[in-house]
Design a protein around this motif. Sequence first.
Motif, PDB file in Angstrom:
ATOM      1  N   THR A 204       0.844  -1.188   0.000  1.00 51.10           N
ATOM      2  CA  THR A 204       0.000   0.000   0.000  1.00 51.10           C
ATOM      3  C   THR A 204       0.878   1.236   0.000  1.00 51.10           C
ATOM      4  O   THR A 204       1.933   1.264   0.625  1.00 51.10           O
ATOM      5  N   ARG A 205       0.432   2.233  -0.714  1.00 53.55           N
ATOM      6  CA  ARG A 205       1.188   3.466  -0.771  1.00 53.55           C
ATOM      7  C   ARG A 205       1.075   4.190   0.560  1.00 53.55           C
ATOM      8  O   ARG A 205      -0.028   4.451   1.035  1.00 53.55           O
ATOM      9  N   PRO A 206       2.187   4.513   1.212  1.00 50.92           N
ATOM     10  CA  PRO A 206       2.121   5.095   2.555  1.00 50.92           C
ATOM     11  C   PRO A 206       1.652   6.535   2.528  1.00 50.92           C
ATOM     12  O   PRO A 206       1.810   7.244   1.544  1.00 50.92           O
ATOM     13  N   MET A 207       1.073   6.943   3.635  1.00 50.75           N
ATOM     14  CA  MET A 207       0.750   8.350   3.812  1.00 50.75           C
ATOM     15  C   MET A 207       2.067   9.138   3.887  1.00 50.75           C
ATOM     16  O   MET A 207       3.088   8.625   4.354  1.00 50.75           O
ATOM     17  N   PRO A 208       2.067  10.399   3.430  1.00 52.56           N
ATOM     18  CA  PRO A 208       3.293  11.199   3.456  1.00 52.56           C
ATOM     19  C   PRO A 208       3.874  11.284   4.868  1.00 52.56           C
ATOM     20  O   PRO A 208       3.146  11.536   5.829  1.00 52.56           O
ATOM     21  N   GLY A 209       5.177  11.047   4.986  1.00 54.79           N
ATOM     22  CA  GLY A 209       5.858  11.221   6.262  1.00 54.79           C
ATOM     23  C   GLY A 209       5.675  10.097   7.240  1.00 54.79           C
ATOM     24  O   GLY A 209       6.238  10.118   8.330  1.00 54.79           O
ATOM     25  N   ALA A 210       4.867   9.080   6.868  1.00 55.02           N
ATOM     26  CA  ALA A 210       4.586   8.015   7.823  1.00 55.02           C
ATOM     27  C   ALA A 210       5.803   7.143   8.076  1.00 55.02           C
ATOM     28  O   ALA A 210       5.900   6.500   9.106  1.00 55.02           O
ATOM     29  N   ARG A 211       6.735   7.099   7.122  1.00 52.60           N
ATOM     30  CA  ARG A 211       7.926   6.285   7.293  1.00 52.60           C
ATOM     31  C   ARG A 211       9.167   7.122   7.084  1.00 52.60           C
ATOM     32  O   ARG A 211       9.262   7.880   6.128  1.00 52.60           O
ATOM     33  N   PHE A 212      10.093   6.959   7.983  1.00 51.49           N
ATOM     34  CA  PHE A 212      11.401   7.580   7.833  1.00 51.49           C
ATOM     35  C   PHE A 212      12.407   6.453   7.726  1.00 51.49           C
ATOM     36  O   PHE A 212      12.547   5.648   8.641  1.00 51.49           O
ATOM     37  N   ASN A 213      13.080   6.372   6.597  1.00 52.68           N
ATOM     38  CA  ASN A 213      14.047   5.312   6.355  1.00 52.68           C
ATOM     39  C   ASN A 213      15.459   5.883   6.435  1.00 52.68           C
ATOM     40  O   ASN A 213      16.010   6.330   5.427  1.00 52.68           O
ATOM     41  N   PRO A 214      16.034   5.909   7.614  1.00 48.21           N
ATOM     42  CA  PRO A 214      17.358   6.522   7.757  1.00 48.21           C
ATOM     43  C   PRO A 214      18.445   5.705   7.096  1.00 48.21           C
ATOM     44  O   PRO A 214      18.355   4.483   7.004  1.00 48.21           O
ATOM     45  N   ARG A 215      19.469   6.387   6.646  1.00 48.85           N
ATOM     46  CA  ARG A 215      20.624   5.688   6.086  1.00 48.85           C
ATOM     47  C   ARG A 215      21.485   5.172   7.229  1.00 48.85           C
ATOM     48  O   ARG A 215      21.906   5.933   8.106  1.00 48.85           O
ATOM     49  N   LEU A 216      21.733   3.868   7.234  1.00 49.61           N
ATOM     50  CA  LEU A 216      22.495   3.242   8.306  1.00 49.61           C
ATOM     51  C   LEU A 216      23.759   2.551   7.802  1.00 49.61           C
ATOM     52  O   LEU A 216      24.516   1.996   8.586  1.00 49.61           O
ATOM     53  N   ASP A 217      23.988   2.609   6.489  1.00 49.20           N
ATOM     54  CA  ASP A 217      25.082   1.845   5.892  1.00 49.20           C
ATOM     55  C   ASP A 217      26.284   2.709   5.542  1.00 49.20           C
ATOM     56  O   ASP A 217      27.078   2.362   4.679  1.00 49.20           O
ATOM     57  N   HIS A 218      26.446   3.827   6.227  1.00 48.25           N
ATOM     58  CA  HIS A 218      27.501   4.783   5.875  1.00 48.25           C
ATOM     59  C   HIS A 218      28.859   4.425   6.456  1.00 48.25           C
ATOM     60  O   HIS A 218      29.884   4.948   6.037  1.00 48.25           O
ATOM     61  N   GLY A 219      28.900   3.560   7.464  1.00 50.71           N
ATOM     62  CA  GLY A 219      30.172   3.106   8.010  1.00 50.71           C
ATOM     63  C   GLY A 219      30.790   3.981   9.084  1.00 50.71           C
ATOM     64  O   GLY A 219      31.877   3.668   9.580  1.00 50.71           O
ATOM     65  N   ASP A 220      30.128   5.072   9.470  1.00 45.56           N
ATOM     66  CA  ASP A 220      30.649   5.935  10.533  1.00 45.56           C
ATOM     67  C   ASP A 220      30.072   5.449  11.862  1.00 45.56           C
ATOM     68  O   ASP A 220      28.921   5.727  12.200  1.00 45.56           O
ATOM     69  N   GLU A 221      30.871   4.717  12.625  1.00 42.71           N
ATOM     70  CA  GLU A 221      30.380   4.082  13.849  1.00 42.71           C
ATOM     71  C   GLU A 221      29.906   5.103  14.881  1.00 42.71           C
ATOM     72  O   GLU A 221      28.929   4.857  15.600  1.00 42.71           O
ATOM     73  N   ALA A 222      30.579   6.241  14.970  1.00 38.50           N
ATOM     74  CA  ALA A 222      30.188   7.261  15.944  1.00 38.50           C
ATOM     75  C   ALA A 222      28.811   7.818  15.622  1.00 38.50           C
ATOM     76  O   ALA A 222      27.959   7.979  16.505  1.00 38.50           O
TER      77      ALA A 222
END
Length: 329
Positions: A204-222
Amino acid sequence: MTAKTDSLGSLEIGLLHYPGAQRAALHGLNDLFSVANRVAAELGAVELPRVRVSHWQVDEAGLLQLLEDSPGTAGQPLRVLIIAPSLESTPALELLERHRQVLRQWHGQGTVLASVCIGVFFIADSGLLDGRAASTHWNYAQALAQRYPKVRVEANQPLLDDGDIMTSAGLMAWTELGLRLLERYLGASVAWETARYMSVEPVTRPMPGARFNPRLDHGDEAVLRVQHWLQADGAQDADLAGMASCAGLEARTFLRRFRAATGLKPTEYCQQVRVGRACRMLEFTRRTVEQVAWGVGYQDPGAFRKVFQRITGLTPSEYRQRLALGCSG
């Protein structure tokens, strides 16, 4: 905001095997992602990464073993680890303890942990869900709440996407979880066509803003350490000094590295986390807009309304009305 994937690379998804894991889910997810690769090729989506599926197992000594790997170039970090459901009862404590450290290690390296049905018990036992919401099958909701009282069990939500951790409820929810991952990383068109090919309920197409998919694969542990803290806390008590301290960095250095890693300023990131949680409250509770604002860390409901409308394009009241009308556009 959608997490970034490397074009012409691979999207590494792991499936965790354990005694009693439902084979239909493990094989079905493998097939679903194989279909997605075919669909992406037929759509001409040459810039999208190819999904690679690997199968993992933790032995009795707590050591991680690779059971099976998809063809193609390996070596990319594991983006997602899916913990399958089981046809048996809740997992034994000994089994959960065996997986505890491995799951914490994977999560700490930026891998998104995703569970189906009672697979959530593995994540809860690792402590990563303390203070956070999680979904599971209605038949096991009480057991999950009793065994892990720090987890907010929300069995009324079929799938709960909290950025770095995803939990789903039903025994067959692996189809919805797989499609949601495709939507998140490969886009709505690939997810929709994959669902259509497999004759399952489309995403289903989500409502605007209902999901935030953060980038977690950047490799900066801090920076990743700060992101995990913000996701777990709902970004309610976050300020620049606290975030810099969590990262172990000077404030100016932290600001630079955080934006480089996530594509957002820390304030923007916190707003996304808060609005995402507010969307869930507006959908699944009867709290007033003021109560929702306070619940996600805004003392001024007026300021909350402005941020909410900027991110979603709707006021909180309009957002709730759209949900009540069953509108997904």
